[in-house]
Structure formats: C-alpha cells, structure tokens
Design a protein around this motif. Sequence first.
Motif, PDB file in Angstrom:
ATOM      1  N   GLN A   1       0.768  -1.134  -0.028  1.00  0.00           N
ATOM      2  CA  GLN A   1       0.062   0.078  -0.041  1.00  0.00           C
ATOM      3  C   GLN A   1       0.990   1.348   0.005  1.00  0.00           C
ATOM      4  OE1 GLN A   1      -2.125  -0.868   3.460  1.00  0.00           O
ATOM      5  NE2 GLN A   1      -3.934  -1.670   2.368  1.00  0.00           N
ATOM      6  N   TRP A   2       2.030   1.214   0.645  1.00  0.00           N
ATOM      7  CA  TRP A   2       3.089   2.408   0.458  1.00  0.00           C
ATOM      8  C   TRP A   2       3.405   2.592  -1.016  1.00  0.00           C
ATOM      9  CZ3 TRP A   2       3.790   6.442   3.639  1.00  0.00           C
ATOM     10  CH2 TRP A   2       3.534   6.114   4.711  1.00  0.00           C
ATOM     11  N   ARG A   3       3.520   1.526  -1.450  1.00  0.00           N
ATOM     12  CA  ARG A   3       4.080   1.393  -3.029  1.00  0.00           C
ATOM     13  C   ARG A   3       2.936   2.158  -3.897  1.00  0.00           C
ATOM     14  NH1 ARG A   3       3.351  -3.274  -7.047  1.00  0.00           N
ATOM     15  NH2 ARG A   3       1.278  -2.320  -6.803  1.00  0.00           N
ATOM     16  N   ASN A   4       1.835   1.845  -3.527  1.00  0.00           N
ATOM     17  CA  ASN A   4       0.602   2.311  -4.392  1.00  0.00           C
ATOM     18  C   ASN A   4       0.514   3.772  -3.920  1.00  0.00           C
ATOM     19  OD1 ASN A   4       0.195  -0.243  -5.144  1.00  0.00           O
ATOM     20  ND2 ASN A   4      -1.650  -0.857  -3.824  1.00  0.00           N
ATOM     21  N   ALA A   5       0.584   4.066  -2.700  1.00  0.00           N
ATOM     22  CA  ALA A   5       0.584   5.517  -2.303  1.00  0.00           C
ATOM     23  C   ALA A   5       1.782   6.546  -2.922  1.00  0.00           C
ATOM     24  CB  ALA A   5       0.904   5.794  -0.791  1.00  0.00           C
ATOM     25  N   LEU A   6       2.890   6.000  -3.309  1.00  0.00           N
ATOM     26  CA  LEU A   6       4.041   6.527  -3.979  1.00  0.00           C
ATOM     27  C   LEU A   6       3.531   6.913  -5.499  1.00  0.00           C
ATOM     28  CD1 LEU A   6       6.728   7.750  -3.785  1.00  0.00           C
ATOM     29  CD2 LEU A   6       7.769   5.466  -4.360  1.00  0.00           C
ATOM     30  N   VAL A   7       2.891   5.701  -5.910  1.00  0.00           N
ATOM     31  CA  VAL A   7       2.591   5.814  -7.582  1.00  0.00           C
ATOM     32  C   VAL A   7       1.518   7.074  -7.607  1.00  0.00           C
ATOM     33  CG1 VAL A   7       1.392   4.602  -9.383  1.00  0.00           C
ATOM     34  CG2 VAL A   7       3.269   3.613  -7.996  1.00  0.00           C
ATOM     35  N   VAL A   8       0.402   6.914  -6.792  1.00  0.00           N
ATOM     36  CA  VAL A   8      -0.717   7.682  -6.898  1.00  0.00           C
ATOM     37  C   VAL A   8      -0.349   9.145  -6.497  1.00  0.00           C
ATOM     38  CG1 VAL A   8      -3.089   8.314  -6.045  1.00  0.00           C
ATOM     39  CG2 VAL A   8      -2.444   5.753  -6.589  1.00  0.00           C
ATOM     40  N   GLY A   9       0.446   9.356  -5.458  1.00  0.00           N
ATOM     41  CA  GLY A   9       0.840  10.555  -4.966  1.00  0.00           C
ATOM     42  C   GLY A   9       1.672  11.237  -5.656  1.00  0.00           C
ATOM     43  N   ALA A  10       2.437  10.379  -6.478  1.00  0.00           N
ATOM     44  CA  ALA A  10       3.568  11.165  -7.598  1.00  0.00           C
ATOM     45  C   ALA A  10       2.725  11.746  -8.624  1.00  0.00           C
ATOM     46  CB  ALA A  10       4.453  10.225  -7.912  1.00  0.00           C
ATOM     47  N   LEU A  11       1.582  11.104  -9.056  1.00  0.00           N
ATOM     48  CA  LEU A  11       0.666  11.605  -9.933  1.00  0.00           C
ATOM     49  C   LEU A  11       0.115  12.720  -9.445  1.00  0.00           C
ATOM     50  CD1 LEU A  11      -0.205   8.045 -11.704  1.00  0.00           C
ATOM     51  CD2 LEU A  11       1.201   9.963 -12.812  1.00  0.00           C
ATOM     52  N   MET A  12      -1.043  12.301  -8.658  1.00  0.00           N
ATOM     53  CA  MET A  12      -2.092  13.500  -8.121  1.00  0.00           C
ATOM     54  C   MET A  12      -1.404  14.405  -7.326  1.00  0.00           C
ATOM     55  SD  MET A  12      -5.300  11.069  -6.776  1.00  0.00           S
ATOM     56  CE  MET A  12      -6.302  12.347  -6.614  1.00  0.00           C
ATOM     57  N   LEU A  13      -0.311  14.563  -6.652  1.00  0.00           N
ATOM     58  CA  LEU A  13       0.200  15.431  -5.941  1.00  0.00           C
ATOM     59  C   LEU A  13       1.453  16.013  -6.571  1.00  0.00           C
ATOM     60  CD1 LEU A  13      -0.489  14.289  -2.263  1.00  0.00           C
ATOM     61  CD2 LEU A  13      -2.024  15.529  -3.999  1.00  0.00           C
ATOM     62  N   GLY A  14       2.458  15.073  -7.006  1.00  0.00           N
ATOM     63  CA  GLY A  14       3.486  15.624  -7.675  1.00  0.00           C
ATOM     64  C   GLY A  14       3.351  16.278  -8.678  1.00  0.00           C
ATOM     65  N   GLY A  15       2.569  15.458  -9.869  1.00  0.00           N
ATOM     66  CA  GLY A  15       2.369  16.212 -11.060  1.00  0.00           C
ATOM     67  C   GLY A  15       1.306  17.118 -11.207  1.00  0.00           C
ATOM     68  N   GLY A  16       0.005  16.572 -10.469  1.00  0.00           N
ATOM     69  CA  GLY A  16      -1.072  17.293 -10.481  1.00  0.00           C
ATOM     70  C   GLY A  16      -1.020  18.518  -9.799  1.00  0.00           C
TER      71      GLY A  16
END
Length: 308
Positions: free
Chosen positions: A82-97
């Motif tokens: 779930q931490w891995r998933n959080a990194l992927v989703v967080g990088a997209l939604m927060l990092g990029g978004g």
Amino acid sequence: MQTTASPALSSSARLPAGVLAALLCCYFVWGSTYFAIRVALQSFPPFFQMGTRFLLAGALLALWTAWRGRDRGRAGFPTALQWRNALVVGALMLGGGMGLIATASQGVGSGLIATCVASVPLMVTGWGLLWGRRPGRWELSGVCLGALGVVLLMRGESFSASPASMACVLVSTACWSLGSVLSTTRFPLAPGAAGFSSEMLCGGAVLMAVSLVLGERPAWPAGAAPVAAWLYLVVFGSLVAFSAYMYLLAHASPALASSYAFVNPAVALALGSVLAGEALSAREGWACAVILAAVGLILIGQGRRRRG
C-alpha cells in the motif's frame, strides 16, 4: 470545477451523510484553494509550497491515525504494498497534479485554472479506455466537445501570454485524472485515513525532491498573507478537502466524485474577480462554457450507464 451539479444536490436526501458532506467540502473549499495558492506564491515557490503543505498535512493525519489505531488496539498503518501504491498515486496526483497547478498559477488566473481542471471527468473517461472502458454515445460526444473547448482555450489570450502555464494546467489535469483512476483500479490505497495520509506523505516527498532539484527558495521572512494562505491550504485544502475527495472515490461513483468540477470554477472565478481583479476574455469565456458542457455530457452518459 453548474447546472448539472443540481441533480447531485437535488438527490442529496438519498445520499449518505458522509458522501453529502464530502461533496459540499470539495465543491466549495476546493474552489477557494486556487486563489489561496496564488497568494501563497508570494513567499513560497510552487513545488516547495505544495511539498511542505502535503508533508505537514500527511504527518498530522498519520499521527491521528496512529493514535486512533492504538486506542482501538491496532496499528493502523499501510502495508508495504500500500505504501508503493501511495507513492505511485501520490506522485501523479500531488507531484504532477498539484505541483504543476501551483506552477501554472504564476502566469494564469485562478478562475481559468479552475475551469481547465473542470476537464477532469473528460480525462478520466479518456484514461478509462486503457482499461477497456469504451465510452457510450453521450460520453463520446462529451470527449469530442471537450477537445473543442481545449482548442478554443489554446487560442485564447491567456495561452498566448503564457503557453507554458497553460501547458502545465493540461499536464496537471492529466496526471490528477490518471492518479484518480489508478487509485480505484490498479493501485488501491490503505483504507480510510491511513491511505490518505500515506498518499500525502509520498506525494509531498516527491514534490520536495522536485523543489530541491529546481533549487527553489522561499522568501524569508514570509508575509502574513502568504503564511495564512499556506495554512489554509494545509488545513482545509489538504486535511479536509483532499481527504473528502479520496473518501468520495472510495464511496461514490466516479461521476459523482468528479462533479466538484462544475462548482469549483464558479467559486474560483468569483474570488479571483472580487479579490484579485481577474477577468476572462470573450474567447476564453466561451471555451470555459464548452468544457463545462462537455463534462455535463460525460456525467449524463455515466449516469445512464449506471441506470442501464
């Protein structure tokens, strides 16, 4: 980010109280955050502003989750997967978004940005094609109409004055939409607040890494208004509204969760006009109307698909 929002509100009596509260939060709080981002930029550069915002909000939420878990006799922390998933989703939604939204706010008005972000349901429909979700007739019409609206925006005065900023908005919307889709399909987060906090911590770390690479430096001493705006983003934009959106993704349909896209532009345009004197050109106004109509067609199509 207005007319199509009314069905959601008119059916509020049939909505669970938690879903209704989360909807209203996303509708109005997020509409005000675009202006707050612009104010905070006076002292805090884009990726630094967003990184510190989400790291603090994520840490506070994680502490609360740990305290609640201890009180209930369980750890309450995400698993390694779930931490891995959080990194992927967080990088997209927060990092990029969110990182690119703050970057675009340096050159484009908050109201126009909110209207561009109204294309989230359109983008979600497009990303859905990768997972075999073929759009229906209404959704396909919305995608085509939305593409026309984007073309009109690209020919507007704001794009001509700051093409890089407008490009940031479009890429940001694509990243946010992809992250939203992945969080409910391939990369599910931990349940509840633990998932929200892990995504904010991972996304905040990505944002701070980008800030470090770019050599961003905040202005010290920071002004009172930027600090107040940053605190507003931490508490209301992140802890309250972002958590509400993730709650909607888990407890409501994608169409209902993304219906905030209709109300946000009205709130952002009102605040930008009253507090910052922002204005849209006639062409940009028509482009915004076309994009909102396109999103309306997509939501109608998704509603019919669910009823069918």
